[in-house]
Write a protein that holds these residues in place. Structure first.
Motif, PDB file in Angstrom:
ATOM      1  N   GLY A 176      30.174  35.689  29.609  1.00 32.96           N
ATOM      2  CA  GLY A 176      30.956  34.695  28.886  1.00 32.96           C
ATOM      3  C   GLY A 176      32.389  35.093  28.627  1.00 32.96           C
ATOM      4  N   LEU A 177      32.933  36.009  29.437  1.00 29.71           N
ATOM      5  CA  LEU A 177      34.289  36.491  29.233  1.00 29.71           C
ATOM      6  C   LEU A 177      35.204  36.175  30.412  1.00 29.71           C
ATOM      7  CD1 LEU A 177      32.972  38.197  26.877  1.00 29.71           C
ATOM      8  CD2 LEU A 177      34.725  39.892  27.384  1.00 29.71           C
ATOM      9  N   ASN A 178      36.500  36.203  30.133  1.00 27.01           N
ATOM     10  CA  ASN A 178      37.520  36.032  31.159  1.00 27.01           C
ATOM     11  C   ASN A 178      38.080  37.390  31.569  1.00 27.01           C
ATOM     12  OD1 ASN A 178      37.560  33.093  30.723  1.00 27.01           O
ATOM     13  ND2 ASN A 178      38.628  33.597  28.827  1.00 27.01           N
ATOM     14  N   LEU A 200      43.704  32.942  45.071  1.00 22.72           N
ATOM     15  CA  LEU A 200      42.808  33.510  46.067  1.00 22.72           C
ATOM     16  C   LEU A 200      41.453  33.862  45.445  1.00 22.72           C
ATOM     17  CD1 LEU A 200      42.921  34.247  49.086  1.00 22.72           C
ATOM     18  CD2 LEU A 200      43.672  36.540  48.416  1.00 22.72           C
ATOM     19  N   VAL A 201      41.468  34.380  44.236  1.00 25.12           N
ATOM     20  CA  VAL A 201      40.210  34.673  43.535  1.00 25.12           C
ATOM     21  C   VAL A 201      39.441  33.383  43.276  1.00 25.12           C
ATOM     22  CG1 VAL A 201      39.194  35.597  41.410  1.00 25.12           C
ATOM     23  CG2 VAL A 201      41.117  36.776  42.487  1.00 25.12           C
ATOM     24  N   ASP A 202      40.154  32.351  42.868  1.00 25.95           N
ATOM     25  CA  ASP A 202      39.585  31.009  42.728  1.00 25.95           C
ATOM     26  C   ASP A 202      38.333  30.996  41.849  1.00 25.95           C
ATOM     27  OD1 ASP A 202      39.355  28.272  43.122  1.00 25.95           O
ATOM     28  OD2 ASP A 202      38.197  28.479  44.975  1.00 25.95           O
ATOM     29  N   HIS A 203      38.496  31.457  40.614  1.00 26.09           N
ATOM     30  CA  HIS A 203      37.387  31.449  39.657  1.00 26.09           C
ATOM     31  C   HIS A 203      37.937  31.018  38.299  1.00 26.09           C
ATOM     32  CE1 HIS A 203      33.969  32.670  37.243  1.00 26.09           C
ATOM     33  NE2 HIS A 203      33.298  33.037  38.336  1.00 26.09           N
ATOM     34  N   PRO A 204      37.268  30.081  37.617  1.00 24.22           N
ATOM     35  CA  PRO A 204      37.800  29.590  36.336  1.00 24.22           C
ATOM     36  C   PRO A 204      37.906  30.649  35.254  1.00 24.22           C
ATOM     37  CG  PRO A 204      35.560  28.794  36.714  1.00 24.22           C
ATOM     38  CD  PRO A 204      36.026  29.386  38.001  1.00 24.22           C
ATOM     39  N   ARG A 205      37.191  31.744  35.407  1.00 23.09           N
ATOM     40  CA  ARG A 205      37.236  32.825  34.425  1.00 23.09           C
ATOM     41  C   ARG A 205      38.314  33.859  34.738  1.00 23.09           C
ATOM     42  NH1 ARG A 205      34.851  32.585  29.368  1.00 23.09           N
ATOM     43  NH2 ARG A 205      32.882  31.461  29.457  1.00 23.09           N
TER      44      ARG A 205
END
Length: 313
Positions: A176-178, A200-205
């Motif tokens: 549950g962390l960014n 490039l990582v393309d992740h909401p976190r």
């Protein structure tokens, strides 16, 4: 040049400001919510902590009582061997909660290069950060801040850093962390490179922690701070207000805070902005207070501008 602050001086200032701190706390309950709130990065007190004048466990207490601030950002260097020490973390959490101080994130250094060209070293760097994710979750933080160091060409470093960052982000997301990347030297201080890395990582976190002042790429190259901030703000889940020194009118001498905060406001950011004083002329408490006053003044100025012209929202 101001005299060097002793441990006794530091503690006396904290005691003297205790009543004022509580007054600010009560006033804040009735005031309208500002468009950003102010937190304190632990690095602002790095000389005080390293010298032994302040116990790192007391950082959230000092943030509230000495500076009237309600949120903090930790630095792992001050409890580097305590990431899995639950008794230590429990005490740190107790002191923060006892003051009504919110723990926002842990800034993580010295854990290897997430973009190391050696696959084994890159994997080890990723795994070295796991304990900080777990510690941040225990403390109630929303994120850890990491570095995106690598080696090679522009594109190679971006690809390698994205690999390590993506793997770490997936681990953090499960907790549950960014995971936030700061412009912190090398190509990470190139706003276009770092923005491209996050895409490039393309992740909401996975996001950024833009720092107002960290734009030195190498010994001879410095990225434009205003362009860089604008490039990183779309991914920001935190902001660091770096400061070095102030003129007689209270303005930062190296950075145009009005211009910087206009960029932050235009991006729609409404979270915390963390004070990160790094100057030498003023002692650390004085530098923190000067930065706080400047942030508050510019915050009010921009809020008034928005009220007069809704197009600025």
């Amino acid at each position: 040049m101001m005299k060097r602050m002793t441990r006794r001086d530091f503690l006396q200032q904290a005691s003297a400001l205790l009543v004022a701190g509580f007054g600010q706390k009560l006033a804040g309950r009735t005031a309208a919510m500002p468009w950003f709130r102010i937190s304190l990065a632990q690095w602002s007190l790095h000389r005080t902590i390293f010298s032994g004048k302040l116990d790192a466990l007391d950082f959230p207490v000092v943030a509230r009582q000495m500076f009237g601030l309600e949120a903090v950002e930790y630095v792992n260097q001050f409890f580097f061997d305590r990431a899995r020490d639950r008794a230590y973390l429990r005490e740190l959490k107790r002191r923060a909660e006892g003051e009504g101080v919110r723990s926002l994130l842990i800034m993580c250094d010295r854990e290897g290069r997430l973009g190391d060209p050696d696959p084994k070293k890159r994997r080890q760097a990723v795994e070295n950060h796991y304990k900080w994710v777990e510690a941040a979750r225990f403390l109630g933080c929303h994120s850890i801040r990491v570095n995106a160091a690598s080696e090679g060409s522009y594109e190679e470093q971006q690809k390698l850093a994205a690999d390590g960052l993506r793997r770490l982000t997936e681990f953090a997301a499960a907790h549950g962390l960014n995971v936030l990347v700061e412009n912190h030297g090398g190509l990470s201080s190139n706003g276009a490179w770092l923005a491209g890395l996050i895409r490039l990582v393309d992740h909401p976190r996975c996001g950024t922690l833009p720092d107002f002042g960290n734009w030195r790429i190498d010994a001879t190259t410095r990225y434009d701070p205003y362009q860089g901030l604008a490039e990183l703000m779309p991914f920001a889940k935190g902001v660091s207000a770096k400061s070095y020194d102030f003129d007689d009118e209270g303005n930062e001498t190296r950075l145009d805070y009005v211009r910087l905060l206009r960029i932050v406001q235009a991006a729609g950011y409404r979270g915390y902005i963390g004070i990160e004083y790094e100057g030498n002329r003023l002692d650390e408490p004085s530098g923190i207070r000067a930065t706080k006053r400047l942030l508050e003044r510019v915050r009010t100025l921009l809020a008034e501008e928005t009220q007069k012209d809704p197009k600025n929202r």
